[in-house]
Motif scaffolding. Structure first.
Motif, PDB file in Angstrom:
ATOM      1  N   SER A  38      51.388  23.227   0.862  1.00  0.00           N
ATOM      2  CA  SER A  38      51.963  23.263  -0.342  1.00  0.00           C
ATOM      3  C   SER A  38      51.580  22.216  -1.424  1.00  0.00           C
ATOM      4  N   SER A  39      51.603  20.865  -0.743  1.00  0.00           N
ATOM      5  CA  SER A  39      51.230  19.810  -1.721  1.00  0.00           C
ATOM      6  C   SER A  39      49.657  19.973  -2.095  1.00  0.00           C
ATOM      7  N   ARG A  40      48.961  20.322  -1.081  1.00  0.00           N
ATOM      8  CA  ARG A  40      47.525  20.506  -1.820  1.00  0.00           C
ATOM      9  C   ARG A  40      47.140  21.530  -2.875  1.00  0.00           C
ATOM     10  N   LEU A  41      48.263  22.822  -2.666  1.00  0.00           N
ATOM     11  CA  LEU A  41      47.898  23.961  -3.507  1.00  0.00           C
ATOM     12  C   LEU A  41      48.391  23.609  -4.794  1.00  0.00           C
ATOM     13  N   ALA A  42      49.474  22.573  -5.070  1.00  0.00           N
ATOM     14  CA  ALA A  42      49.932  22.150  -6.321  1.00  0.00           C
ATOM     15  C   ALA A  42      49.002  21.660  -7.176  1.00  0.00           C
ATOM     16  N   GLY A  43      48.015  20.877  -6.461  1.00  0.00           N
ATOM     17  CA  GLY A  43      46.930  20.261  -7.466  1.00  0.00           C
ATOM     18  C   GLY A  43      45.764  21.227  -8.013  1.00  0.00           C
ATOM     19  N   VAL A  44      45.780  22.370  -7.438  1.00  0.00           N
ATOM     20  CA  VAL A  44      44.785  23.475  -7.543  1.00  0.00           C
ATOM     21  C   VAL A  44      45.109  24.419  -8.649  1.00  0.00           C
ATOM     22  N   THR A  45      44.111  24.681  -9.443  1.00  0.00           N
ATOM     23  CA  THR A  45      44.468  25.836 -10.608  1.00  0.00           C
ATOM     24  C   THR A  45      43.866  26.998 -10.501  1.00  0.00           C
ATOM     25  N   HIS A  46      42.716  27.067  -9.749  1.00  0.00           N
ATOM     26  CA  HIS A  46      41.917  28.393  -9.581  1.00  0.00           C
ATOM     27  C   HIS A  46      42.542  29.195  -8.556  1.00  0.00           C
ATOM     28  N   ILE A  47      42.806  30.627  -9.080  1.00  0.00           N
ATOM     29  CA  ILE A  47      43.514  31.121  -8.108  1.00  0.00           C
ATOM     30  C   ILE A  47      42.809  31.532  -6.663  1.00  0.00           C
ATOM     31  N   ARG A  48      41.327  31.839  -6.876  1.00  0.00           N
ATOM     32  CA  ARG A  48      40.820  31.956  -5.717  1.00  0.00           C
ATOM     33  C   ARG A  48      40.673  31.017  -4.626  1.00  0.00           C
ATOM     34  N   ILE A  49      40.563  29.649  -5.345  1.00  0.00           N
ATOM     35  CA  ILE A  49      40.284  28.474  -4.508  1.00  0.00           C
ATOM     36  C   ILE A  49      41.754  28.405  -3.702  1.00  0.00           C
ATOM     37  N   LYS A  50      42.887  28.634  -4.290  1.00  0.00           N
ATOM     38  CA  LYS A  50      44.336  28.721  -3.553  1.00  0.00           C
ATOM     39  C   LYS A  50      44.200  29.576  -2.364  1.00  0.00           C
ATOM     40  N   GLU A  51      43.572  30.788  -2.745  1.00  0.00           N
ATOM     41  CA  GLU A  51      43.514  31.792  -1.687  1.00  0.00           C
ATOM     42  C   GLU A  51      42.646  31.281  -0.498  1.00  0.00           C
ATOM     43  N   GLY A  84      35.375  30.321  13.437  1.00  0.00           N
ATOM     44  CA  GLY A  84      34.001  30.155  12.829  1.00  0.00           C
ATOM     45  C   GLY A  84      34.047  30.540  11.350  1.00  0.00           C
ATOM     46  N   ILE A  85      34.169  29.413  10.566  1.00  0.00           N
ATOM     47  CA  ILE A  85      34.419  29.420   9.042  1.00  0.00           C
ATOM     48  C   ILE A  85      33.216  28.749   8.449  1.00  0.00           C
ATOM     49  N   SER A  86      32.452  29.454   7.410  1.00  0.00           N
ATOM     50  CA  SER A  86      31.408  28.833   6.764  1.00  0.00           C
ATOM     51  C   SER A  86      31.387  29.157   5.022  1.00  0.00           C
ATOM     52  N   ILE A  87      30.713  28.439   4.514  1.00  0.00           N
ATOM     53  CA  ILE A  87      30.702  28.771   3.138  1.00  0.00           C
ATOM     54  C   ILE A  87      30.188  30.297   2.913  1.00  0.00           C
ATOM     55  N   GLN A  88      29.076  30.878   3.745  1.00  0.00           N
ATOM     56  CA  GLN A  88      28.534  32.020   3.578  1.00  0.00           C
ATOM     57  C   GLN A  88      29.665  32.960   3.987  1.00  0.00           C
ATOM     58  N   SER A  89      30.327  32.767   4.932  1.00  0.00           N
ATOM     59  CA  SER A  89      31.343  33.754   5.391  1.00  0.00           C
ATOM     60  C   SER A  89      32.494  33.856   4.348  1.00  0.00           C
ATOM     61  N   LEU A  90      32.934  32.632   3.801  1.00  0.00           N
ATOM     62  CA  LEU A  90      33.820  32.604   2.842  1.00  0.00           C
ATOM     63  C   LEU A  90      33.569  33.341   1.478  1.00  0.00           C
ATOM     64  N   SER A  91      32.328  33.179   1.062  1.00  0.00           N
ATOM     65  CA  SER A  91      31.749  33.868  -0.030  1.00  0.00           C
ATOM     66  C   SER A  91      31.803  35.330   0.040  1.00  0.00           C
ATOM     67  N   GLU A  92      31.662  35.728   1.123  1.00  0.00           N
ATOM     68  CA  GLU A  92      31.490  37.053   1.516  1.00  0.00           C
ATOM     69  C   GLU A  92      32.949  37.905   1.502  1.00  0.00           C
ATOM     70  N   LYS A  93      33.768  37.039   1.872  1.00  0.00           N
ATOM     71  CA  LYS A  93      35.503  37.477   2.001  1.00  0.00           C
ATOM     72  C   LYS A  93      35.881  37.340   0.709  1.00  0.00           C
ATOM     73  N   PHE A  94      35.447  36.217   0.020  1.00  0.00           N
ATOM     74  CA  PHE A  94      36.453  36.427  -1.561  1.00  0.00           C
ATOM     75  C   PHE A  94      35.281  36.640  -2.486  1.00  0.00           C
ATOM     76  N   TYR A  95      34.391  37.522  -2.200  1.00  0.00           N
ATOM     77  CA  TYR A  95      33.480  37.683  -3.242  1.00  0.00           C
ATOM     78  C   TYR A  95      32.994  36.704  -4.215  1.00  0.00           C
ATOM     79  N   LEU A  96      32.643  35.549  -3.865  1.00  0.00           N
ATOM     80  CA  LEU A  96      31.933  34.672  -4.411  1.00  0.00           C
ATOM     81  C   LEU A  96      30.588  34.004  -4.106  1.00  0.00           C
ATOM     82  N   SER A  97      29.588  33.925  -5.069  1.00  0.00           N
ATOM     83  CA  SER A  97      28.529  33.328  -4.314  1.00  0.00           C
ATOM     84  C   SER A  97      28.535  32.229  -3.655  1.00  0.00           C
ATOM     85  N   PRO A  98      27.549  31.848  -2.556  1.00  0.00           N
ATOM     86  CA  PRO A  98      27.952  30.462  -1.906  1.00  0.00           C
ATOM     87  C   PRO A  98      27.675  29.323  -2.784  1.00  0.00           C
TER      88      PRO A  98
END
Length: 475
Positions: A364-377, A389-403
């Motif tokens: 909760s405290s970490r999210l309070a300082g984040v403004t971008h909705i996708r980064i909150k997610e 097993g989390i990686s930038i590649q797996s997150l980019s595919e899950k949240f539809y952002l380029s790595p």
């Protein structure tokens, strides 16, 4: 079709009535015949017919005695008598026993058909007005625990229970079979607007179930079959077992017929103890791990809605004990649990989400300082799955952002890159496990998401200035 039985010691009369009368025209089917009163009583006990046409003078058991004893065996059965002019006085006496009517020999086929026409209307009227009300009264008595009154109600409803004639309770949820098998006597009562109860003699239960056209049913359903009950005293327990089994769809997510399972008290006690420990230590990963371990147990029908009810209310109670009352709710019964969540997976997802919201103050405290909705997610996802097993590649595919864009955006919003943030989450959890458990360093590394023991110790030392073993020794 109404079920009829003919009893007369003169076979030619039986065959003549059976073949000459247009039974089907009036909604009847001759399901049995007998040539003496004793065999006739056996048929009545076995078939529980709607109608019995019996002679007065017969060997072994005469017609008057058959009517008296037959009404005790099958109270719903209607009797009519055949008699010669010489037995007319007996026929009149039979009317005092509550018979529907009589036909004098020699009789005309039309005379019997006329009686069947009136009888058909009587049975139809009785079916419309009495059974549902009587069955509901029987259900209320069953739930009251009054065994003597229950035995009386069962007898009056046409299904007395004996050691030789046990009864099987059936609970149907989400599917209303229609029409029911009219040739198999049964009692039907409504438990609520989603559940229907049925009582049928055990030796006829499978044949009764086979009449349900389940293949054409488009609604999710469960049918619970209770153990056979050889006495009224056993019926309440058997009905409860059928009721729990009828929530089989809630456990497995599959429609079908379910029977009671042997409960494993040690299994559910262990699960509840693990959940209590996880919440007491505010260990969200341990809590989530225990909840996830429940899924396959429900899917394999090793856990029932009874266990789900215990899990749900235990978690809510532990929250209340810890002083967390916001959004805390308790369930009043299995039906509310089934209605609110529908399937064990949905309940587990709710508990994980609901619980982690209260175990994640740091998030909760970490999210309070984040403004971008996708980064909150993304931060919320990492917080709940950092040991996987989390990686930038797996997150980019899950949240539809380029790595590349995700890496830049993450560093800008969070203040550190993804690898650093993920490593710190894992090491924080490792510190908790080193302090609160007896797990080996290697086991802790794996539980936190590190597959390489040496990499785990190197990262741990870089962030804490000491090895995992040294950290444990200082605590």
């Amino acid at each position: 079709m109404y079920r009829a039985v003919i009893i007369d010691d003169e076979r030619w009369i039986v065959e003549g009535i059976k073949a000459g009368v247009r039974w089907e025209k009036y909604g009847f089917q001759v399901v049995g015949v007998a040539e003496n009163g004793q065999d006739g009583l056996g048929l009545i006990e076995q078939l529980r017919p709607d109608f019995v046409l019996t002679d007065i003078k017969m060997p072994l058991v005469n017609g008057l005695e058959l009517i008296q004893r037959g009404k005790e065996i099958s109270p719903h059965t209607i009797f009519a008598v055949l008699s010669g002019h010489a037995e007319f006085a007996y026929a009149q006496k039979a009317l005092n026993y509550g018979t529907f009517g009589y036909c004098l020999k020699p009789f005309e086929i039309e005379e019997i058909e006329s009686m069947l026409g009136k009888l058909s209307q009587t049975l139809k009227h009785r079916a419309q007005l009495e059974p549902e009300r009587d069955a509901q009264e029987l259900y209320e008595v069953l739930c009251s625990g009054n065994v003597q009154l229950l035995a009386e109600k069962l007898a009056s409803a046409g299904i007395p229970i004996t050691a030789n004639m046990p009864v099987t309770p059936i609970i149907v949820q989400g599917y209303v079979p229609a029409p029911y098998r009219e040739d198999i006597h049964h009692i039907r009562f409504r438990i609520n607007n989603r559940r229907v109860g049925l009582l049928v003699y055990s030796h006829l239960a499978e044949r009764f179930l086979s009449s349900f056209d389940l293949s054409s049913n488009s609604i999710d359903y469960s049918i619970g079959i209770g153990p056979s009950s050889a006495s009224p005293a056993q019926l309440e327990t058997s009905l409860e077992a059928a009721s729990v089994a009828a929530y089989g769809y809630f456990s497995t997510g599959k429609s079908g017929v379910y029977r009671p399972i042997t409960p494993s008290e040690s299994m559910i006690d262990t699960l509840l103890s693990e959940l209590a420990g996880a919440l007491a230590q505010k260990d969200r990963m341990r809590f989530m791990s225990v909840m996830e371990s429940c899924r396959p147990l429900f899917h394999r029908y090793e856990l029932t809605i009874k266990d789900a009810y215990l899990i749900f209310n235990t978690v809510m109670y532990l929250f209340t004990r810890e002083g967390v009352k916001e959004h805390t709710r308790f369930l009043e019964g299995y039906d509310q649990l089934s209605y609110d969540y529908g399937h064990s997976d949905v309940m587990i997802d709710y508990l994980i989400k609901h619980t982690l919201n209260h175990l994640s103050d740091e998030l909760s405290s970490r999210l309070a300082g984040v403004t971008h909705i996708r980064i909150k997610e993304i931060l919320t996802y990492i917080h709940h799955h950092f040991n996987q097993g989390i990686s930038i590649q797996s997150l980019s595919e899950k949240f539809y952002l380029s790595p590349t864009y995700l890496s830049q955006l993450f560093k800008k919003e969070v203040g550190e890159n993804f690898v650093e943030y993920l490593s710190r989450q894992r090491i924080q959890y490792a510190c908790k496990l080193l302090t609160e458990t007896d797990m080996t360093v290697s086991q802790i590394g794996e539980k936190c998401g590190f597959n390489d023991y040496f990499y785990f110790t190197r990262i741990f030392k870089r962030l804490n200035g000491m090895t995992p073993t040294q950290y444990r020794e200082t605590r």
